[in-house]
Write a protein that holds these residues in place. Structure first.
Motif, short mmCIF file in Angstrom:
data_model
loop_
_atom_site.label_atom_id
_atom_site.label_comp_id
_atom_site.label_asym_id
_atom_site.label_seq_id
_atom_site.Cartn_x
_atom_site.Cartn_y
_atom_site.Cartn_z
N LYS A 171 0.80 -1.22 0.00
CA LYS A 171 0.00 0.00 0.00
C LYS A 171 0.84 1.28 0.00
O LYS A 171 0.31 2.36 0.24
N ASP A 173 1.95 3.14 -2.29
CA ASP A 173 1.55 4.18 -3.24
C ASP A 173 0.19 4.80 -2.90
O ASP A 173 -0.26 5.70 -3.60
N GLU A 174 -0.42 4.34 -1.82
CA GLU A 174 -1.68 4.93 -1.37
C GLU A 174 -1.46 6.00 -0.29
O GLU A 174 -2.40 6.69 0.09
N LYS A 176 0.43 9.37 1.43
CA LYS A 176 1.13 10.63 1.17
C LYS A 176 1.46 11.32 2.49
O LYS A 176 0.75 11.16 3.49
N PRO A 190 4.16 11.81 -2.14
CA PRO A 190 3.92 10.37 -2.07
C PRO A 190 4.95 9.69 -1.17
O PRO A 190 6.14 10.04 -1.20
#
Length: 239
Positions: A171, A173-174, A176, A190
């Motif tokens: 996860k 890349d989910e 920030k 990110p």
């Protein structure tokens, strides 16, 4: 460097049947009603003090509740959270550490201890609580914080392991994070770019300029206007 608000809110102390029962069982029948009434009164004072932003009265109400019902950890959690919210980090750390002596898996206490100890400069102790918190929650921001502090302490093997775990996380890349910019605004970054930037910092700290530049540029591929990575490239090239 990194600013990220944790989801720590002052706990709302709603009355529960279990708490009332505990208060009543601890007293003779003739005082059951009085005991429940005292509990309700202290909780009402606490809630109203928060509503009116009177921290001193709220803390005093919590101290009374803790003294009367030491078995109910909600009150200790609320006190730790209250100290934390008003940036009394030494106090919030001490309360959280006392709570962890009773319940070493208490997530709220681990989070408060980690952040509070970091804020008072007790980094070596702080990182251990971030590590414990991650093991219980699998929260990637928590792991990033642990990695960053490990890097700051020059515990490069541990930091490298944390970075590898982050980069392989499903996860990543989910998520920030918020980083401060030179103009005092915040930049949303990110997590993968933040981790690559951290990997570059670690390489630069170990005098591996070429590898550092590779990582900073990889971070910029994800977020071309990532200000901190841009600044780190300037720093690396100046060496």
């Amino acid at each position: 460097m990194l600013k990220q608000k944790f989801f720590l809110a002052v706990l709302t102390l709603a009355m529960t049947g279990a708490v009332v029962a505990n208060a009543q069982e601890a007293k003779p029948d003739s005082t059951k009603t009085a005991g429940a009434q005292e509990l309700k009164e202290d909780e009402r004072i606490y809630a109203r003090a928060l509503r009116y932003n009177d921290v001193t009265v709220a803390k005093n109400a919590l101290f009374r509740l803790i003294e009367k019902y030491p078995q109910d950890l909600r009150y200790i959690e609320a006190l730790a959270s209250l100290y934390y919210e008003y940036e009394q980090y030494s106090s919030s750390a001490l309360v959280a550490l006392d709570l962890l002596k009773i319940d070493d898996d208490n997530i709220a206490a681990l989070e408060i201890a980690a952040v509070s100890l970091e804020n008072i400069g007790a980094i070596e102790r702080s990182v251990s609580y971030y590590e414990s918190l991650y093991l219980l929650t699998n929260d990637l921001f928590t792991l990033y914080k642990a990695a960053y502090l490990q890097y700051g302490l020059k515990r490069f093997t541990e930091a490298d392991n944390s970075i590898k775990m982050l980069l392989s996380a499903r996860k990543i890349d989910e998520v920030k994070l918020n980083f401060p910019k030179k103009d005092n605004t915040q930049q949303e970054v990110p997590l993968r770019a933040a981790v690559l930037n951290l990997k570059g910092l670690m390489a630069l700290e170990q005098n591996n300029k070429a590898e550092a530049l590779v990582q900073f540029n990889e971070a910029l591929k994800i977020l071309p206007d990532f200000e901190l990575a841009q600044e780190n490239i300037k720093t690396a090239n100046a060496k």
